[in-house]
Scaffold this motif. Sequence first.
Motif, PDB file in Angstrom:
ATOM      1  N   HIS A 108       0.816  -1.222   0.000  1.00  0.00           N
ATOM      2  CA  HIS A 108       0.000   0.000   0.000  1.00  0.00           C
ATOM      3  C   HIS A 108       0.846   1.266   0.000  1.00  0.00           C
ATOM      4  O   HIS A 108       0.331   2.359   0.202  1.00  0.00           O
ATOM      5  N   ILE A 109       2.149   1.107  -0.217  1.00  0.00           N
ATOM      6  CA  ILE A 109       3.037   2.263  -0.289  1.00  0.00           C
ATOM      7  C   ILE A 109       3.076   2.786  -1.715  1.00  0.00           C
ATOM      8  O   ILE A 109       3.139   2.014  -2.670  1.00  0.00           O
ATOM      9  N   GLY A 110       3.052   4.066  -1.865  1.00  0.00           N
ATOM     10  CA  GLY A 110       3.247   4.625  -3.207  1.00  0.00           C
ATOM     11  C   GLY A 110       2.174   5.623  -3.588  1.00  0.00           C
ATOM     12  O   GLY A 110       1.032   5.544  -3.141  1.00  0.00           O
ATOM     13  N   SER A 111       2.555   6.567  -4.419  1.00  0.00           N
ATOM     14  CA  SER A 111       1.644   7.565  -4.955  1.00  0.00           C
ATOM     15  C   SER A 111       2.159   7.955  -6.331  1.00  0.00           C
ATOM     16  O   SER A 111       3.289   7.628  -6.700  1.00  0.00           O
ATOM     17  N   ARG A 112       1.348   8.663  -7.074  1.00  0.00           N
ATOM     18  CA  ARG A 112       1.802   9.123  -8.387  1.00  0.00           C
ATOM     19  C   ARG A 112       3.048  10.003  -8.248  1.00  0.00           C
ATOM     20  O   ARG A 112       4.000   9.884  -9.011  1.00  0.00           O
ATOM     21  N   GLY A 113       3.025  10.895  -7.261  1.00  0.00           N
ATOM     22  CA  GLY A 113       4.149  11.800  -7.080  1.00  0.00           C
ATOM     23  C   GLY A 113       5.431  11.077  -6.729  1.00  0.00           C
ATOM     24  O   GLY A 113       6.498  11.391  -7.274  1.00  0.00           O
ATOM     25  N   LEU A 114       5.342  10.095  -5.839  1.00  0.00           N
ATOM     26  CA  LEU A 114       6.524   9.330  -5.448  1.00  0.00           C
ATOM     27  C   LEU A 114       7.054   8.524  -6.620  1.00  0.00           C
ATOM     28  O   LEU A 114       8.263   8.457  -6.854  1.00  0.00           O
ATOM     29  N   LEU A 115       6.131   7.920  -7.378  1.00  0.00           N
ATOM     30  CA  LEU A 115       6.527   7.136  -8.549  1.00  0.00           C
ATOM     31  C   LEU A 115       7.190   8.029  -9.593  1.00  0.00           C
ATOM     32  O   LEU A 115       8.229   7.668 -10.156  1.00  0.00           O
ATOM     33  N   ARG A 116       6.612   9.188  -9.830  1.00  0.00           N
ATOM     34  CA  ARG A 116       7.189  10.122 -10.815  1.00  0.00           C
ATOM     35  C   ARG A 116       8.592  10.542 -10.389  1.00  0.00           C
ATOM     36  O   ARG A 116       9.522  10.552 -11.208  1.00  0.00           O
ATOM     37  N   LYS A 117       8.756  10.847  -9.120  1.00  0.00           N
ATOM     38  CA  LYS A 117      10.059  11.290  -8.627  1.00  0.00           C
ATOM     39  C   LYS A 117      11.106  10.196  -8.775  1.00  0.00           C
ATOM     40  O   LYS A 117      12.237  10.453  -9.215  1.00  0.00           O
ATOM     41  N   MET A 118      10.745   8.946  -8.430  1.00  0.00           N
ATOM     42  CA  MET A 118      11.694   7.843  -8.519  1.00  0.00           C
ATOM     43  C   MET A 118      12.078   7.552  -9.964  1.00  0.00           C
ATOM     44  O   MET A 118      13.256   7.414 -10.296  1.00  0.00           O
ATOM     45  N   LEU A 119      11.080   7.461 -10.839  1.00  0.00           N
ATOM     46  CA  LEU A 119      11.361   7.158 -12.247  1.00  0.00           C
ATOM     47  C   LEU A 119      12.189   8.260 -12.895  1.00  0.00           C
ATOM     48  O   LEU A 119      13.165   7.983 -13.599  1.00  0.00           O
ATOM     49  N   ALA A 120      11.796   9.500 -12.656  1.00  0.00           N
ATOM     50  CA  ALA A 120      12.473  10.615 -13.313  1.00  0.00           C
ATOM     51  C   ALA A 120      13.909  10.769 -12.828  1.00  0.00           C
ATOM     52  O   ALA A 120      14.806  11.084 -13.618  1.00  0.00           O
ATOM     53  N   SER A 121      14.156  10.518 -11.549  1.00  0.00           N
ATOM     54  CA  SER A 121      15.491  10.760 -11.011  1.00  0.00           C
ATOM     55  C   SER A 121      16.420   9.564 -11.155  1.00  0.00           C
ATOM     56  O   SER A 121      17.636   9.733 -11.319  1.00  0.00           O
ATOM     57  N   LYS A 122      15.871   8.352 -11.112  1.00  0.00           N
ATOM     58  CA  LYS A 122      16.707   7.153 -11.110  1.00  0.00           C
ATOM     59  C   LYS A 122      16.735   6.421 -12.452  1.00  0.00           C
ATOM     60  O   LYS A 122      17.755   5.846 -12.845  1.00  0.00           O
ATOM     61  N   PHE A 123      15.621   6.407 -13.147  1.00  0.00           N
ATOM     62  CA  PHE A 123      15.505   5.566 -14.331  1.00  0.00           C
ATOM     63  C   PHE A 123      15.788   6.308 -15.633  1.00  0.00           C
ATOM     64  O   PHE A 123      16.152   5.685 -16.621  1.00  0.00           O
ATOM     65  N   PHE A 124      15.598   7.620 -15.622  1.00  0.00           N
ATOM     66  CA  PHE A 124      15.776   8.417 -16.839  1.00  0.00           C
ATOM     67  C   PHE A 124      16.942   9.381 -16.656  1.00  0.00           C
ATOM     68  O   PHE A 124      17.094   9.996 -15.598  1.00  0.00           O
ATOM     69  N   TYR A 125      17.752   9.534 -17.689  1.00  0.00           N
ATOM     70  CA  TYR A 125      18.804  10.553 -17.659  1.00  0.00           C
ATOM     71  C   TYR A 125      18.169  11.936 -17.776  1.00  0.00           C
ATOM     72  O   TYR A 125      18.521  12.857 -17.057  1.00  0.00           O
ATOM     73  N   ASN A 126      17.206  12.040 -18.688  1.00  0.00           N
ATOM     74  CA  ASN A 126      16.457  13.280 -18.873  1.00  0.00           C
ATOM     75  C   ASN A 126      15.066  13.111 -18.260  1.00  0.00           C
ATOM     76  O   ASN A 126      14.233  12.404 -18.824  1.00  0.00           O
ATOM     77  N   PRO A 127      14.792  13.722 -17.113  1.00  0.00           N
ATOM     78  CA  PRO A 127      13.488  13.542 -16.464  1.00  0.00           C
ATOM     79  C   PRO A 127      12.312  13.908 -17.358  1.00  0.00           C
ATOM     80  O   PRO A 127      11.223  13.336 -17.214  1.00  0.00           O
ATOM     81  N   GLN A 128      12.535  14.819 -18.293  1.00  0.00           N
ATOM     82  CA  GLN A 128      11.450  15.237 -19.185  1.00  0.00           C
ATOM     83  C   GLN A 128      11.091  14.157 -20.199  1.00  0.00           C
ATOM     84  O   GLN A 128      10.078  14.266 -20.883  1.00  0.00           O
ATOM     85  N   ALA A 129      11.936  13.126 -20.303  1.00  0.00           N
ATOM     86  CA  ALA A 129      11.684  12.057 -21.276  1.00  0.00           C
ATOM     87  C   ALA A 129      10.685  11.028 -20.764  1.00  0.00           C
ATOM     88  O   ALA A 129      10.297  10.125 -21.503  1.00  0.00           O
ATOM     89  N   LEU A 130      10.281  11.150 -19.491  1.00  0.00           N
ATOM     90  CA  LEU A 130       9.292  10.223 -18.935  1.00  0.00           C
ATOM     91  C   LEU A 130       7.911  10.580 -19.481  1.00  0.00           C
ATOM     92  O   LEU A 130       7.352  11.622 -19.140  1.00  0.00           O
TER      93      LEU A 130
END
Length: 234
Positions: A108-130
Amino acid sequence: MAEKYHVILVDLPGHGLTDPLPGGTYTPKHFADFIAEFVATLKLRDYVIAGHSFGGNGVLRYLTGHPNIPKAAILVSPGGYKCGKGLEMPAGIARFATSHWGRKMVAHIGSRGLLRKMLASKFFYNPQALPGEMLERIYLLSRYEKNRGTAINLVANATINFQPLPDLETIKIPVLFIWGEEDQIIPLSVGKYFSDKLPNGELIVYQKMGHMSHVENAEQSVTDAMEFLQRQGL
């Protein structure tokens, strides 16, 4: 790629709308067994197999047991080599996350904002590419009741129950590795290790790309994958 090839997109257990595994524990070995059963059930012949990250780890493990069955493989930043970076979590938290009550809580952990922050900062070099639609799809699927908590379960198991990949040298088929130079989850050094280990391994590196290079650099990824298959006569 579907313009030239018959493409089958597979949601592994615990992903998408595919039912979870009995017991709710996920390891690359579980995925490799699922892949073998999937291939056998569909009676696939003359096929190429692809995978990314944890899925790529499962594909590599499948290939060590079936080194000559697919015609080729295309892997984007696959796991399978312990590097002490990326999504590993402290062992104590990992043990809790895989316990009975831990699994109920982390589901039950997680939100759109938390998911966006994790993906943009860790998974993408360019956060705008998400892509926004991708974020929404991942979020909604993560809320699917049967599969809640799968991602945390995967990371926790990879932390406390890491399974080394043996016998990579036995994989004889051509394997293309695609890697982002700035991958923060599975560093480029792992790609170099894999491509050197495999007799027919080939590594393509994209500069200023992260763990999701097939999304950040989608058009070039497809072009390189198609050219790789054409070089194999496929």
